[in-house]
Design a protein around this motif. Structure first.
Motif, mmCIF file in Angstrom:
data_model
loop_
_atom_site.group_PDB
_atom_site.id
_atom_site.type_symbol
_atom_site.label_atom_id
_atom_site.label_comp_id
_atom_site.label_asym_id
_atom_site.label_seq_id
_atom_site.Cartn_x
_atom_site.Cartn_y
_atom_site.Cartn_z
ATOM 1 N N SER A 71 -50.968 73.846 15.642
ATOM 2 C CA SER A 71 -52.087 73.808 14.707
ATOM 3 C C SER A 71 -52.272 72.352 14.296
ATOM 4 O O SER A 71 -51.449 71.490 14.630
ATOM 5 C CB SER A 71 -51.783 74.666 13.472
ATOM 6 N N VAL A 72 -53.335 72.066 13.566
ATOM 7 C CA VAL A 72 -53.551 70.700 13.098
ATOM 8 C C VAL A 72 -52.374 70.248 12.240
ATOM 9 O O VAL A 72 -51.825 69.154 12.421
ATOM 10 C CB VAL A 72 -54.863 70.606 12.287
ATOM 11 N N LEU A 73 -51.949 71.109 11.323
ATOM 12 C CA LEU A 73 -50.875 70.738 10.405
ATOM 13 C C LEU A 73 -49.541 70.589 11.130
ATOM 14 O O LEU A 73 -48.778 69.655 10.862
ATOM 15 C CB LEU A 73 -50.757 71.787 9.297
ATOM 16 N N THR A 74 -49.247 71.491 12.058
ATOM 17 C CA THR A 74 -47.987 71.402 12.798
ATOM 18 C C THR A 74 -47.914 70.108 13.602
ATOM 19 O O THR A 74 -46.878 69.441 13.645
ATOM 20 C CB THR A 74 -47.831 72.597 13.755
ATOM 21 N N ALA A 75 -49.019 69.738 14.231
ATOM 22 C CA ALA A 75 -49.047 68.508 15.025
ATOM 23 C C ALA A 75 -48.770 67.289 14.154
ATOM 24 O O ALA A 75 -48.010 66.389 14.537
ATOM 25 C CB ALA A 75 -50.403 68.367 15.715
ATOM 26 N N ILE A 76 -49.361 67.263 12.966
ATOM 27 C CA ILE A 76 -49.165 66.118 12.075
ATOM 28 C C ILE A 76 -47.728 66.062 11.573
ATOM 29 O O ILE A 76 -47.109 64.995 11.530
ATOM 30 C CB ILE A 76 -50.150 66.186 10.894
ATOM 31 N N VAL A 77 -47.174 67.224 11.193
ATOM 32 C CA VAL A 77 -45.791 67.266 10.711
ATOM 33 C C VAL A 77 -44.834 66.777 11.790
ATOM 34 O O VAL A 77 -43.919 65.985 11.533
ATOM 35 C CB VAL A 77 -45.422 68.696 10.263
ATOM 36 N N GLU A 78 -45.033 67.230 13.036
ATOM 37 C CA GLU A 78 -44.172 66.804 14.140
ATOM 38 C C GLU A 78 -44.245 65.291 14.333
ATOM 39 O O GLU A 78 -43.229 64.620 14.537
ATOM 40 C CB GLU A 78 -44.592 67.515 15.430
ATOM 41 N N GLN A 79 -45.438 64.733 14.271
ATOM 42 C CA GLN A 79 -45.592 63.301 14.495
ATOM 43 C C GLN A 79 -45.043 62.480 13.330
ATOM 44 O O GLN A 79 -44.472 61.404 13.541
ATOM 45 C CB GLN A 79 -47.063 62.975 14.746
ATOM 46 N N MET A 80 -45.187 62.986 12.123
ATOM 47 C CA MET A 80 -44.621 62.280 10.978
ATOM 48 C C MET A 80 -43.097 62.304 11.033
ATOM 49 O O MET A 80 -42.435 61.336 10.641
ATOM 50 C CB MET A 80 -45.123 62.907 9.675
ATOM 51 N N HIS A 81 -42.527 63.386 11.536
ATOM 52 C CA HIS A 81 -41.078 63.436 11.720
ATOM 53 C C HIS A 81 -40.640 62.383 12.735
ATOM 54 O O HIS A 81 -39.610 61.727 12.570
ATOM 55 C CB HIS A 81 -40.661 64.828 12.196
ATOM 56 N N GLY A 82 -41.418 62.242 13.804
ATOM 57 C CA GLY A 82 -41.108 61.221 14.797
ATOM 58 C C GLY A 82 -41.189 59.819 14.209
ATOM 59 O O GLY A 82 -40.392 58.939 14.544
ATOM 60 N N LYS A 83 -42.147 59.614 13.326
ATOM 61 C CA LYS A 83 -42.289 58.307 12.661
ATOM 62 C C LYS A 83 -41.033 57.979 11.863
ATOM 63 O O LYS A 83 -40.530 56.844 11.891
ATOM 64 C CB LYS A 83 -43.509 58.321 11.737
ATOM 65 N N ILE A 84 -40.516 58.981 11.148
ATOM 66 C CA ILE A 84 -39.304 58.781 10.357
ATOM 67 C C ILE A 84 -38.095 58.577 11.268
ATOM 68 O O ILE A 84 -37.269 57.689 11.053
ATOM 69 C CB ILE A 84 -39.074 59.983 9.428
ATOM 70 N N LYS A 85 -38.006 59.393 12.306
ATOM 71 C CA LYS A 85 -36.855 59.335 13.213
ATOM 72 C C LYS A 85 -36.711 57.964 13.851
ATOM 73 O O LYS A 85 -35.607 57.409 13.930
ATOM 74 C CB LYS A 85 -37.016 60.406 14.294
ATOM 75 N N TYR A 86 -37.824 57.395 14.315
ATOM 76 C CA TYR A 86 -37.772 56.121 15.026
ATOM 77 C C TYR A 86 -38.158 54.934 14.144
ATOM 78 O O TYR A 86 -38.343 53.827 14.642
ATOM 79 C CB TYR A 86 -38.678 56.184 16.257
ATOM 80 N N ARG A 87 -38.301 55.193 12.836
ATOM 81 C CA ARG A 87 -38.591 54.140 11.866
ATOM 82 C C ARG A 87 -39.806 53.315 12.289
ATOM 83 O O ARG A 87 -39.787 52.081 12.297
ATOM 84 C CB ARG A 87 -37.370 53.238 11.681
ATOM 85 N N MET A 88 -40.853 54.012 12.648
ATOM 86 C CA MET A 88 -42.066 53.352 13.105
ATOM 87 C C MET A 88 -42.848 52.784 11.923
ATOM 88 O O MET A 88 -42.943 53.411 10.871
ATOM 89 C CB MET A 88 -42.950 54.343 13.875
ATOM 90 N N SER A 89 -43.410 51.623 12.116
ATOM 91 C CA SER A 89 -44.292 51.060 11.101
ATOM 92 C C SER A 89 -45.607 51.834 11.118
ATOM 93 O O SER A 89 -45.921 52.540 12.086
ATOM 94 C CB SER A 89 -44.560 49.582 11.388
#
Length: 209
Positions: A156-174
């Protein structure tokens, strides 16, 4: 240091994310040179070993074992009186669908969304609901039920965003790096996709969690 953040059901809250950072730093200090450590998320249940980066990702996505407030399996010293609680191992949670998990997060963030039943089996008298809060709940629910693009059954739109935000945190992306890859993903998807164009718009969708 208080570890009440472990019981916080909102895994997007600053308190929870800061707590994860504290745990990861503690694990690094106590296990110098280690490439893998026990993962205390609710799925791995301290029985599986993951890289430290993956452990951080799991804790955001799955939550930490609520009883694991003394990190003895990661190097923390405990006294005899508290060791029995520290060594307790909960049952491993079954793997759940990401979309179902997002719905659970919404229900945790907005308790009024669930019908309250009293001990006699009757509906409790509903408590007053702030109109702005209810509007935010409706927006999140809409994005949780809306397909990322027509015909997409996995996200879903929300699931996709949550997954990507988790990736941002995991890899410490700017934020700049996140914006770049989000833009690439958006261009790779069908033109009628609903993926936000940048980090700022993604945060707006998550507002309220």
């Amino acid at each position: 240091m208080s570890r009440r953040w472990i019981q916080n059901p909102n895994r997007c809250a600053d308190e929870y994310l800061d707590g994860i950072e504290d745990f990861i730093e503690f694990a690094r200090r106590q296990n110098p040179g280690a490439t893998r450590i026990r993962c205390p998320c609710r799925r791995c249940n301290n029985t599986l070993f993951e890289t430290i980066e993956n452990v951080g990702f799991h804790l955001v996505r799955n939550g930490m074992i609520e009883t694991y407030s003394i990190w003895n399996l990661h190097g923390e010293q405990v006294d005899h009186a508290s060791s029995s609680n520290a060594l307790r191992v909960d049952n491993v949670e079954p793997i759940v669908d990401p979309n179902d998990q997002v719905m659970s997060i919404i229900q945790d963030a907005f308790p009024f969304a669930s019908t309250n039943i009293n001990q006699e089996g009757e509906d409790d008298v509903p408590t007053p609901i702030d109109s702005a809060e209810f509007e935010q709940y409706e927006k999140l629910l809409k994005n949780a039920n809306q397909e990322l693009y027509p015909g997409c059954e996995s996200f879903s739109v929300l699931t996709a965003i949550v997954e990507q935000m988790h990736g941002k945190i995991k890899y410490r992306m700017s934020n700049l790096c996140f914006d770049y890859f989000l833009g690439v993903f958006k261009r790779m998807l069908p033109t009628d996709n609903c993926l936000p164009k940048d980090h700022k718009h993604a945060q707006k969708v998550l507002h309220g969690l």
